[in-house]
Design an enzyme around this catalytic site. Structure first.
Site: not given
Ligand code: BGC
Length: 289
Positions: A87-88, A114, A187, A191
Site C-alpha cells: 500500500d503506497v 502512478n 482528487y 493532483k
Molecule cells: C481522472 C479521470 C478523468 C480525467 C479527465 C483523470 O485524472 O482520473 O477520471 O476522466 O482525469 O477528466
C-alpha cells in the site's frame, strides 16, 4: 489530396488501426519500479519500460492475478520482472517494498509514482474517509515512494554506463492539476499537490543529477473512469471536452513515459507533460467567449 479517414468516435471502434512500431531499447540495464502497475496506465507503463529494456518491479495493492499477468507479460520480453504487494500510503510497506526490490534487482534507477484512485462526492457530503483516502494514496503515496527512490539514487550516484542521471522519477498527475473539478475536490486537490511537490523536489534534487518530472493525463480509457466512456452517450459527452476527437489509450501515456525516463530526455527537469488530446485547451472557447 486523399482525405485522411475519420475514426468513428464510439467506445469500441476508435482505436487507431495502425499499430505503433516497437519501442527502442532506451533503458537497457536499468531497473524501474512502477506503482499501481497491475491495471490501467500503470500496467501499460510497466510493459513499455520492459519493452524498452528495463527490469521492472510491479507494485500493486490488490489483484494478485492481474499483477502476475503483468509480470509474465514483461518477463516474456526477456527482462526481469517481479510483483511487490504494498500500500503506497503506508510508510512501512513502502520502505519494505523498496528494500526488497533493491535486494532483488541490485538498485532502482526509475520510479513511476502512478498509483492513484478516486472517491467522488459532492462537496458537502464528502466524508473524512473519502477526503483522506484520496490524499493518502495519491499525494502521500507519491511522497513516500519518491523519498525512498531518491535515497537510493543518492546512495548510488551516477553510473555513466547506465544513465546520465542518478535517477529519474515521473509523478503521475492529471489535467486536474490545472482544471478545477467539482464533485472531485479531493482528487483535484491531490493532483494540485503533486504539481508543487514534483517541482519542489525537482528543484531541490536536480544538483544531484536526479530528474523529476510529471505526466498529466487527460481522459484515458482505464477502469478509473469507465462511466465516462463505456456508453456511446457518455463517450459523445466526453468528446465535447477533447478537441482531438478520441479518448486516450494507456499506451499514449506509456510511450511518452518510456522516453521521458531515458537519456534522450536528459535535460528535461521539473516539467509536466500534458497528454490529453487538447483537453487543457479550453475547447468550450473554440466557438464562444
Ligand atoms: C481522472 C479521470 C478523468 C480525467 C479527465 C483523470 O485524472 O482520473 O477520471 O476522466 O482525469 O477528466
Amino acid at each position: 489530396m486523399p482525405q485522411s479517414p475519420v475514426i468513428a468516435p464510439t467506445p469500441t471502434a476508435n482505436r487507431d488501426p495502425v499499430p505503433l512500431p516497437p519501442l527502442p531499447k532506451l533503458l537497457t540495464g536499468q531497473v524501474a519500479l512502477v506503482t499501481g502497475a497491475n491495471s490501467g496506465i500503470g500496467a501499460a507503463v510497466a510493459l513499455a519500460l520492459g519493452q524498452a529494456g528495463a527490469h521492472v518491479a510491479v507494485n500493486y495493492v490488490s489483484g494478485d492475478d492481474s499483477a502476475a499477468a503483468v509480470v509474465a507479460q514483461i518477463a516474456a520480453t526477456g527482462v526481469k520482472a517481479k510483483a511487490y504487494k504494498a500500500d503506497v500510503s503506508d510508510e512501512g510497506q513502502v520502505q519494505a517494498m523498496f528494500a526488497a526490490a533493491i535486494a532483488d534487482f541490485g538498485t532502482v534507477d526509475i520510479l513511476i509514482a502512478n498509483a492513484g484512485l478516486q472517491r467522488d462526492s459532492a462537496f458537502t457530503s464528502m466524508t473524512m474517509a473519502e477526503w483522506q483516502t484520496v490524499l493518502n494514496v495519491n499525494l502521500t503515496g507519491q511522497f513516500l515512494c519518491s523519498r525512498e527512490a531518491v535515497k537510493e539514487f543518492v546512495r548510488r550516484g551516477v553510473v555513466p554506463e547506465v544513465s546520465r542521471a542518478a535517477g529519474k522519477i515521473i509523478n503521475m498527475s492529471s489535467v486536474h492539476q490545472v482544471i478545477p473539478w467539482g464533485g472531485h475536490v479531493n482528487y483535484a486537490t491531490s493532483k494540485g499537490g503533486i504539481h508543487m511537490m514534483m517541482e519542489s523536489m525537482a528543484q531541490e534534487l536536480a544538483p544531484q543529477r536526479i530528474r523529476i518530472n510529471a505526466i498529466a493525463p487527460g481522459a484515458i480509457r482505464t477502469p478509473i473512469n469507465t462511466e465516462a466512456w463505456n456508453t456511446p452517450e457518455a463517450y459523445d459527452r466526453l468528446m465535447t471536452l477533447v478537441p482531438y476527437g478520441r479518448i486516450g489509450e494507456p499506451e499514449d501515456i506509456a510511450q511518452t513515459a518510456a522516453w521521458l525516463v531515458s537519456d534522450h530526455a536528459d535535460y528535461i527537469v521539473g516539467t509536466t507533460i500534458f497528454i490529453d488530446g487538447g483537453m487543457t485547451l479550453y475547447p468550450g472557447f473554440a466557438t464562444n467567449g
